[in-house]
Design a protein around this motif. Structure first.
Motif, mmCIF file in Angstrom:
data_model
loop_
_atom_site.group_PDB
_atom_site.id
_atom_site.type_symbol
_atom_site.label_atom_id
_atom_site.label_comp_id
_atom_site.label_asym_id
_atom_site.label_seq_id
_atom_site.Cartn_x
_atom_site.Cartn_y
_atom_site.Cartn_z
ATOM 1 N N SER A 1 23.711 22.834 31.428
ATOM 2 C CA SER A 1 22.583 22.787 32.353
ATOM 3 C C SER A 1 22.755 23.822 33.445
ATOM 4 C CB SER A 1 22.458 21.403 32.993
ATOM 5 O OG SER A 1 22.245 20.401 32.022
ATOM 6 N N PHE A 2 21.630 24.336 33.923
ATOM 7 C CA PHE A 2 21.637 25.220 35.075
ATOM 8 C C PHE A 2 21.696 24.396 36.356
ATOM 9 C CE2 PHE A 2 19.356 28.295 32.191
ATOM 10 C CZ PHE A 2 20.355 29.256 32.193
ATOM 11 N N GLU A 3 22.076 25.053 37.435
ATOM 12 C CA GLU A 3 22.101 24.409 38.732
ATOM 13 C C GLU A 3 20.679 24.003 39.125
ATOM 14 O OE1 GLU A 3 24.189 22.956 42.000
ATOM 15 O OE2 GLU A 3 24.978 23.944 40.195
ATOM 16 N N PRO A 4 20.470 22.738 39.561
ATOM 17 C CA PRO A 4 19.131 22.303 39.967
ATOM 18 C C PRO A 4 18.613 23.099 41.159
ATOM 19 C CG PRO A 4 20.602 20.434 39.661
ATOM 20 C CD PRO A 4 21.455 21.659 39.648
ATOM 21 N N MET A 5 17.290 23.198 41.254
ATOM 22 C CA MET A 5 16.655 23.891 42.372
ATOM 23 C C MET A 5 15.601 22.992 43.008
ATOM 24 S SD MET A 5 16.183 27.801 41.011
ATOM 25 C CE MET A 5 15.491 27.315 39.435
ATOM 26 N N GLU A 6 15.514 23.017 44.321
ATOM 27 C CA GLU A 6 14.519 22.242 45.046
ATOM 28 C C GLU A 6 13.301 23.113 45.343
ATOM 29 O OE1 GLU A 6 14.512 19.052 46.255
ATOM 30 O OE2 GLU A 6 16.441 18.515 45.362
ATOM 31 N N VAL A 7 12.102 22.573 45.112
ATOM 32 C CA VAL A 7 10.876 23.291 45.438
ATOM 33 C C VAL A 7 9.984 22.384 46.279
ATOM 34 C CG1 VAL A 7 10.913 24.784 43.413
ATOM 35 C CG2 VAL A 7 9.784 22.582 43.273
ATOM 36 N N GLU A 8 9.169 22.990 47.116
ATOM 37 C CA GLU A 8 8.310 22.247 48.020
ATOM 38 C C GLU A 8 7.179 21.575 47.262
ATOM 39 O OE1 GLU A 8 7.521 20.593 51.524
ATOM 40 O OE2 GLU A 8 9.057 22.151 51.328
ATOM 41 N N GLY A 9 6.885 20.318 47.588
ATOM 42 C CA GLY A 9 5.756 19.604 46.998
ATOM 43 C C GLY A 9 6.068 19.048 45.620
ATOM 44 N N GLU A 10 5.320 18.024 45.227
ATOM 45 C CA GLU A 10 5.462 17.463 43.888
ATOM 46 C C GLU A 10 4.481 18.174 42.967
ATOM 47 O OE1 GLU A 10 5.231 13.264 43.596
ATOM 48 O OE2 GLU A 10 7.221 12.978 44.454
ATOM 49 N N ARG A 11 5.006 18.704 41.874
ATOM 50 C CA ARG A 11 4.194 19.461 40.931
ATOM 51 C C ARG A 11 4.130 18.740 39.600
ATOM 52 N NH1 ARG A 11 7.545 24.889 39.750
ATOM 53 N NH2 ARG A 11 7.006 25.258 41.928
ATOM 54 N N GLU A 12 3.105 19.041 38.824
ATOM 55 C CA GLU A 12 2.999 18.490 37.484
ATOM 56 C C GLU A 12 2.686 19.596 36.493
ATOM 57 O OE1 GLU A 12 -0.039 15.544 37.965
ATOM 58 O OE2 GLU A 12 -1.629 16.905 37.340
ATOM 59 N N LEU A 13 3.013 19.335 35.258
ATOM 60 C CA LEU A 13 2.782 20.278 34.170
ATOM 61 C C LEU A 13 1.323 20.195 33.738
ATOM 62 C CD1 LEU A 13 4.775 22.083 32.427
ATOM 63 C CD2 LEU A 13 4.686 20.245 30.755
ATOM 64 N N CYS A 14 0.695 21.352 33.534
ATOM 65 C CA CYS A 14 -0.724 21.364 33.114
ATOM 66 C C CYS A 14 -0.881 21.606 31.625
ATOM 67 C CB CYS A 14 -1.476 22.441 33.893
ATOM 68 S SG CYS A 14 -1.509 22.157 35.653
ATOM 69 N N GLY A 15 0.130 22.117 30.991
ATOM 70 C CA GLY A 15 0.111 22.370 29.546
ATOM 71 C C GLY A 15 1.493 22.778 29.121
ATOM 72 N N HIS A 16 1.757 22.777 27.826
ATOM 73 C CA HIS A 16 3.104 23.117 27.375
ATOM 74 C C HIS A 16 3.389 24.608 27.544
ATOM 75 C CE1 HIS A 16 4.457 19.243 26.190
ATOM 76 N NE2 HIS A 16 3.436 19.052 25.383
ATOM 77 N N CYS A 17 4.667 24.914 27.730
ATOM 78 C CA CYS A 17 5.094 26.275 27.992
ATOM 79 C C CYS A 17 5.051 27.126 26.735
ATOM 80 C CB CYS A 17 6.512 26.258 28.550
ATOM 81 S SG CYS A 17 7.726 25.553 27.415
ATOM 82 N N CYS A 18 5.254 28.432 26.911
ATOM 83 C CA CYS A 18 5.431 29.326 25.770
ATOM 84 C C CYS A 18 6.486 30.352 26.124
ATOM 85 C CB CYS A 18 4.108 29.976 25.363
ATOM 86 S SG CYS A 18 3.474 31.216 26.510
ATOM 87 N N VAL A 19 7.121 30.901 25.106
ATOM 88 C CA VAL A 19 8.153 31.913 25.299
ATOM 89 C C VAL A 19 7.500 33.289 25.333
ATOM 90 C CG1 VAL A 19 10.233 32.978 24.327
ATOM 91 C CG2 VAL A 19 9.910 30.498 24.178
ATOM 92 N N VAL A 20 7.898 34.086 26.342
ATOM 93 C CA VAL A 20 7.351 35.419 26.541
ATOM 94 C C VAL A 20 8.469 36.437 26.344
ATOM 95 C CG1 VAL A 20 6.392 36.989 28.278
ATOM 96 C CG2 VAL A 20 5.570 34.630 28.135
ATOM 97 N N GLN A 21 8.233 37.451 25.529
ATOM 98 C CA GLN A 21 9.216 38.513 25.316
ATOM 99 C C GLN A 21 8.708 39.775 25.996
ATOM 100 O OE1 GLN A 21 10.211 39.339 21.238
ATOM 101 N NE2 GLN A 21 11.967 40.613 21.781
ATOM 102 N N LEU A 22 9.404 40.166 27.047
ATOM 103 C CA LEU A 22 9.006 41.352 27.822
ATOM 104 C C LEU A 22 9.877 42.535 27.441
ATOM 105 C CD1 LEU A 22 8.553 39.689 31.332
ATOM 106 C CD2 LEU A 22 6.856 40.041 29.529
ATOM 107 N N SER A 23 9.273 43.688 27.305
ATOM 108 C CA SER A 23 10.033 44.884 26.926
ATOM 109 C C SER A 23 10.641 45.540 28.162
ATOM 110 C CB SER A 23 9.121 45.870 26.218
ATOM 111 O OG SER A 23 7.998 46.176 27.000
#
Length: 359
Positions: A337-359
């Motif tokens: 696991s990666f180190e957890p990170m704190e972010v402001e506000g409670e967020r929710e997922l709007c749709g499933h993620c996708c993998v992006v390959q950047l050149s």
């Protein structure tokens, strides 16, 4: 079932080309009433998040849900969905919560080009839909099923395919079964639509048969029809996500419980637990504090992106972001696991993620 077909662990240089794209929105409106979606990229090589911006075309009090997002040729595509606004409802005398209320089902298709950092509008879907199956196969985007009307009790059987070369959608033969909350995945070079709340169009059953809900359909390009595959899913509840890793289909839960305690693999007939994948909790935090969970495959590894709310105390109203990695090819301890990170506000997922390959 043992380890899956092996592949070397991605190096940091290799991972630098890969990011995971996620769409979030606040769990409740801000003080100004804003609830609009925003997009972030997770970089697994350095455990960082980058803000991409908001989905264009939405009002400040609107959010898009039930869409599909795929990556193709340096761009992500945001396809269809249901435009919603947040309403506060009382679940008991002293408890209130925010719920999504549908405004409109949209056929819109938006493209974000990572090379130019620009949004553009593509040809719209032939049928507006949300909660549908979507996958990329041979550089084309396939969509099938879903719902086309707000609060509809039944899914649809409509299917279509998008060609980015001509910016056109072409109607495909209908699925053999009405489906929504079904999952699209490309496996063995073919488009598969799996599970969902499903029923035959001529069914007069009050409760749909488990046979339909546990089935899948495979698009036969030669005969231009959908072939029904019985038993591709083994639960009455639709799958949450199904992804392909090293020619194997993997799942971790259903749409009611995104994490069932282990990763499971489909052997062509049954779903079986993958050795070493059992993990009762994806964090030291309690599961009932989890706000969202989505997974993405990169080479032989599964990345689980989780967000946890903070209950009480000075840190209430924040989200703890944690990313867990399961190496499907490992013979020893397959989790890290990666180190957890704190972010402001409670967020929710709007749709499933996708993998992006950047050149």
């Amino acid at each position: 079932m043992g380890s899956l077909p092996s592949s070397s662990r991605p190096s940091e240089n290799f991972l630098c080309n890969y990011h995971i794209c996620v769409v979030f929105c606040p769990r409740e409106p801000t003080s100004s009433g804003c609830v609009t979606n925003w997009i972030e990229l997770f970089n697994p090589s350095i455990n960082t998040w980058t803000d991409v911006g908001s989905i264009p075309g939405l009002m400040d009090d609107q959010v898009l849900k039930g869409f599909s997002m795929v990556f193709l040729r340096d761009s992500i595509y945001i396809i269809g969905g249901q435009v919603c606004h947040k309403e506060r409802v009382h679940v008991s005398d002293d408890i209130a919560d925010w719920v999504d209320v549908g405004v409109q089902v949209v056929p819109t298709v938006l493209r974000y080009d990572f090379q130019s950092s620009q949004w553009s509008s593509c040809a719209p879907l032939g049928v507006a839909r949300y909660d549908f199956a979507c996958t990329v196969c041979e550089d084309k985007i396939y969509v099938a099923g879903g719902k086309s009307m707000l609060a509809s009790a039944r899914g649809i059987s409509s299917a279509e395919v998008y060609d980015p070369n001509t910016d056109t959608w072409t109607t495909l033969p209908n699925l053999r079964i009405l489906r929504y909350k079904c999952v699209g995945v490309t496996w063995q070079g073919k488009v598969h639509v799996i599970g969902g709340f499903a029923e035959r169009e001529d069914s007069d059953r009050t409760v749909p048969s488990l046979v339909e809900r546990s089935s899948g359909e495979v698009y036969n390009t030669k005969e231009e029809k959908w072939d029904l595959k019985v038993g591709m899913w083994q639960l009455d509840v639709p799958p949450n996500q199904i992804v392909e890793v090293n020619e194997t289909l993997l799942s971790s839960g259903d749409c009611l419980n995104a994490w069932k305690g282990q990763v499971e693999a489909f052997d062509g007939k049954l779903w079986n637990e993958v050795d070493g994948s059992r993990k009762q909790s994806l964090s030291t935090l309690e599961a009932n504090q989890r706000l969202y969970l989505t997974m993405a495959p990169i080479r032989s590894e599964l990345y689980f992106l989780a967000g946890y709310g903070t209950v009480g105390g000075q840190e209430a109203g924040r989200t703890t972001s944690v990313v867990h990695i399961f190496d499907t090819s490992a013979t020893g301890d397959a989790w890290r696991s990666f180190e957890p990170m704190e972010v402001e506000g409670e967020r929710e997922l709007c749709g499933h993620c996708c993998v992006v390959q950047l050149s």
